[in-house]
Design a protein around this motif. Structure first.
Motif, PDB file in Angstrom:
ATOM      1  N   GLY A  34      46.425  60.255  20.766  1.00 11.40           N
ATOM      2  CA  GLY A  34      47.869  60.043  20.502  1.00 11.40           C
ATOM      3  C   GLY A  34      48.187  60.901  19.073  1.00 11.40           C
ATOM      4  N   GLY A  35      47.352  61.886  18.817  1.00 10.51           N
ATOM      5  CA  GLY A  35      47.584  62.626  17.523  1.00 10.51           C
ATOM      6  C   GLY A  35      47.016  62.068  16.330  1.00 10.51           C
ATOM      7  N   ALA A  36      46.521  61.058  16.415  1.00 10.00           N
ATOM      8  CA  ALA A  36      45.859  60.542  15.321  1.00 10.00           C
ATOM      9  C   ALA A  36      44.318  60.468  15.406  1.00 10.00           C
ATOM     10  N   ASP A  37      43.765  60.455  14.066  1.00 12.26           N
ATOM     11  CA  ASP A  37      42.199  60.427  14.381  1.00 12.26           C
ATOM     12  C   ASP A  37      41.456  59.276  15.248  1.00 12.26           C
ATOM     13  N   PHE A  38      40.469  59.532  15.905  1.00 12.53           N
ATOM     14  CA  PHE A  38      40.048  58.424  16.703  1.00 12.53           C
ATOM     15  C   PHE A  38      38.512  58.206  16.308  1.00 12.53           C
ATOM     16  N   THR A  39      38.232  56.983  15.987  1.00  8.12           N
ATOM     17  CA  THR A  39      36.942  56.605  15.645  1.00  8.12           C
ATOM     18  C   THR A  39      35.959  56.157  16.681  1.00  8.12           C
ATOM     19  N   GLY A  40      35.077  57.265  17.235  1.00 10.83           N
ATOM     20  CA  GLY A  40      34.483  57.051  18.435  1.00 10.83           C
ATOM     21  C   GLY A  40      33.047  56.933  18.192  1.00 10.83           C
ATOM     22  N   ARG A  41      32.120  56.556  18.909  1.00  9.01           N
ATOM     23  CA  ARG A  41      30.812  56.832  18.813  1.00  9.01           C
ATOM     24  C   ARG A  41      30.307  57.988  19.612  1.00  9.01           C
ATOM     25  N   MET A  42      29.603  59.102  18.928  1.00  6.91           N
ATOM     26  CA  MET A  42      29.357  60.063  19.834  1.00  6.91           C
ATOM     27  C   MET A  42      27.909  60.251  19.852  1.00  6.91           C
ATOM     28  N   GLU A  43      27.382  60.371  21.082  1.00  6.61           N
ATOM     29  CA  GLU A  43      26.098  60.642  21.404  1.00  6.61           C
ATOM     30  C   GLU A  43      25.843  62.016  21.859  1.00  6.61           C
ATOM     31  N   LEU A  44      24.935  62.813  21.267  1.00  5.16           N
ATOM     32  CA  LEU A  44      24.730  64.209  21.509  1.00  5.16           C
ATOM     33  C   LEU A  44      23.421  63.832  22.636  1.00  5.16           C
ATOM     34  N   VAL A  45      23.444  64.452  23.810  1.00  3.02           N
ATOM     35  CA  VAL A  45      22.730  64.205  24.807  1.00  3.02           C
ATOM     36  C   VAL A  45      22.085  65.518  25.362  1.00  3.02           C
ATOM     37  N   THR A  46      20.895  65.598  25.687  1.00  5.92           N
ATOM     38  CA  THR A  46      20.174  67.015  25.800  1.00  5.92           C
ATOM     39  C   THR A  46      19.330  66.795  27.258  1.00  5.92           C
ATOM     40  N   THR A  84      23.326  60.852  16.993  1.00  6.37           N
ATOM     41  CA  THR A  84      24.407  59.922  17.293  1.00  6.37           C
ATOM     42  C   THR A  84      25.242  60.132  15.987  1.00  6.37           C
ATOM     43  N   GLY A  85      26.684  59.894  16.033  1.00  7.98           N
ATOM     44  CA  GLY A  85      27.440  59.577  14.850  1.00  7.98           C
ATOM     45  C   GLY A  85      28.809  59.195  15.344  1.00  7.98           C
ATOM     46  N   THR A  86      29.446  58.573  14.200  1.00  7.40           N
ATOM     47  CA  THR A  86      30.434  57.615  14.271  1.00  7.40           C
ATOM     48  C   THR A  86      31.585  58.242  13.433  1.00  7.40           C
ATOM     49  N   PRO A  95      33.793  52.243  20.171  1.00  5.86           N
ATOM     50  CA  PRO A  95      33.210  51.510  19.286  1.00  5.86           C
ATOM     51  C   PRO A  95      33.437  50.057  19.511  1.00  5.86           C
ATOM     52  N   ASP A  96      34.341  49.326  20.282  1.00  5.33           N
ATOM     53  CA  ASP A  96      34.311  48.028  20.405  1.00  5.33           C
ATOM     54  C   ASP A  96      33.886  47.619  21.722  1.00  5.33           C
ATOM     55  N   THR A  97      33.852  48.416  22.894  1.00  2.76           N
ATOM     56  CA  THR A  97      33.389  47.903  24.028  1.00  2.76           C
ATOM     57  C   THR A  97      31.973  48.333  24.154  1.00  2.76           C
ATOM     58  N   GLY A  98      31.600  49.573  23.946  1.00  2.00           N
ATOM     59  CA  GLY A  98      30.250  50.318  23.865  1.00  2.00           C
ATOM     60  C   GLY A  98      30.307  51.028  25.105  1.00  2.00           C
ATOM     61  N   ARG A  99      31.416  51.082  25.847  1.00  2.00           N
ATOM     62  CA  ARG A  99      31.343  51.847  27.271  1.00  2.00           C
ATOM     63  C   ARG A  99      31.763  53.343  27.054  1.00  2.00           C
ATOM     64  N   PRO A 100      31.182  54.179  27.975  1.00  6.49           N
ATOM     65  CA  PRO A 100      31.671  55.685  27.704  1.00  6.49           C
ATOM     66  C   PRO A 100      33.172  55.765  28.035  1.00  6.49           C
TER      67      PRO A 100
END
Length: 488
Positions: free
Chosen positions: A407-419, A427-429, A453-458
């Motif tokens: 929505g135009g604002a920063d989103f704090t998500g959990r990022m998984e780098l997959v190979t 990983t990063g948050t 970050p709350d539900t843990g789902r993709p």
């Protein structure tokens, strides 16, 4: 020989099935033991394209050779394998950040032209999704009844039966020309602010479902062996020039993997159906350049984590395909474009159909889940975007930068780098993240899986960046995703 001569004598030299004549010639097969790629070997063409076949011709007693050499008795496998290989990693797409924007749209919509809402038509889909603010929409009705005037919605088996005998109430004659009518409605709905796309869904209840986009021609899985016997003729059609009725101008997306094949449920205890999920995602070199995506979200669901090893996308990439992550509505009612349905975001030069097609060809897109339609993502490796194929010297370290907003604002998500192998290597948050990749001794893919970050789902998937070793960068792809223009 011509077509008629090949019909009379299909195994003669110069005919598509001539390679099978070697099965009747022990001397010819014997020559394969010495040189599988030599002209005396009747399977030389296949051996040059399939390393497994070449290895087993040299050593028929090797492990797994019974099943590998068994492919030679399948004429449709021959048709699948012989077309010229077009791997996607022979070039890299052009990119200049100043000229690209993020465009959100719906891929995979259904209407009353197949099994969508009774009496609905593509024009209604385009009108509604445009009003909801989407930049593009693709209607991909099932090709099964493209040439029939019917709707096949489940509600047709009720008091509404007679409403289904003519699919289009507004223009009844269009019920008899659905493919052409869809194109006309798409062209009428398109302008500088919105692009409507015609496509279709190839529907096999054994191999799976596939969306074809931007092509002139249509093929029906249920009127040939593609429905349950072999995908060979589909791949042959996909490789054949559009001017002669083929799909050589189409782009392909593998739909909702693992959802089809009733046979798999029956035979799974004894090893499963080898045809399950597109022949277990068997790699087809001739199709790689234009097979651009795989659905990771669809309807109101996340598909990816149900795959082998926890990811269908990683599984297909490990097989050799170069696929991006698609968010699909796959909607059969009339709420097309609603925010509780997944979407795909294309990073393109404009909303023009040619630019959207180029973005798909470049794998420059990402998938967002239902309820997360306002999530936007940027991923760069060595300052190049998702979809890039980066050839760099082995051992070189490449910077990765990723950012998220909602929505135009920063989103704090959990990022998984997959190979490769669906391994999470970092990983990063947060709303932004940096990491470093090291070029290895073989091609590797890297994509981001974004977790709430709350539900843990993709809630989002980027398309991959491919990194492969080499002394010099790959040439730029031409406008349709293949060939080469200059050096990046």
């Amino acid at each position: 020989p011509g077509v008629f001569q090949c019909l009379l004598s299909p195994l003669q030299a110069g005919c598509p099935l001539a390679v099978l004549g070697g099965l009747l010639d022990p001397a010819g097969i014997g020559s394969c033991l010495d040189d599988p790629r030599g002209p005396a070997c009747p399977f030389s063409a296949l051996a040059s394209l399939d390393d497994g076949v070449e290895g087993c011709l040299r050593n028929p007693a090797g492990g797994g050779c019974e099943s590998i050499l068994g492919k030679l008795t399948d004429p449709l496998y021959v048709l699948e394998t012989l077309p010229r290989a077009e791997p996607a990693d022979q070039c890299t797409p052009a990119f200049d950040a100043r000229t690209f924007e993020h465009y959100i749209g719906a891929i995979h919509e259904h209407t009353g032209y197949s099994d969508g809402a009774i009496s609905s038509r593509p024009a209604e889909v385009f009108e509604r999704t445009r009003a909801l603010g989407l930049d593009f929409t693709a209607v991909t009705d099932h090709s099964d009844n493209t040439r029939l005037p019917l709707s096949v919605n489940g509600d047709c088996f009720s008091e509404r039966f007679f409403e289904c005998l003519i699919a289009d109430d507004d223009a009844p004659f269009d019920s008899f020309r659905k493919w052409s009518a869809t194109e006309e409605q798409a062209l009428a709905a398109s302008d500088d602010g919105f692009t409507a796309i015609r496509g279709f869904e190839w529907t096999s209840d054994r191999f799976g479902h596939i969306n074809l986009l931007f092509g002139e021609n249509v093929i029906n899985a249920k009127t040939g062996p593609g429905y349950a016997v072999s995908m060979g003729l589909f791949w042959q059609w996909f490789s054949y020039p559009a001017a002669f009725g083929g799909g050589g101008d189409s782009l392909l997306v593998f739909n909702h993997p693992g959802r089809e094949d009733a046979l798999e449920q029956i035979v799974e205890p004894i090893g499963g159906d080898p045809a399950y999920t597109f022949n277990d995602f068997r790699y087809v070199p001739a199709a790689d350049r234009r097979a651009v995506g795989l659905e990771v979200f669809g309807k109101g669901s996340e598909y990816d984590s149900g795959g082998p090893g926890g990811s269908w996308l990683a599984y297909a990439l490990d097989k050799g395909w170069h696929l991006g992550a698609v968010g699909s509505e796959d909607h059969h009612d009339q709420e097309w474009g609603d925010p509780d349905l997944p979407k795909t975001v294309l990073i393109a030069r404009s909303r023009d159909a040619a630019d959207l097609k180029e973005a798909l060809s470049a794998r420059r897109f990402y998938a967002v889940a239902q309820g997360y339609n306002d999530l936007r993502m940027t991923v760069r490796v060595d300052d190049k975007p998702m979809g890039s194929r980066l050839r760099r010297p082995q051992g070189r370290q490449l910077p990765l930068q990723a950012s998220l907003s909602r929505g135009g604002a920063d989103f704090t998500g959990r990022m998984e780098l997959v190979t490769n192998g669906n391994r999470v290597v970092a990983t990063g948050t947060g709303a932004s993240w940096t990491a470093t990749l090291t070029v290895g001794d073989q091609e590797r893919y890297y994509f981001l899986r974004i977790m709430d970050p709350d539900t843990g789902r993709p809630v989002a998937f980027s398309s991959p960046v491919w990194v492969l070793p080499g002394a010099s960068p790959l040439p730029l792809c031409d406008a349709d995703g293949g060939g080469a223009e200059s050096i990046l």
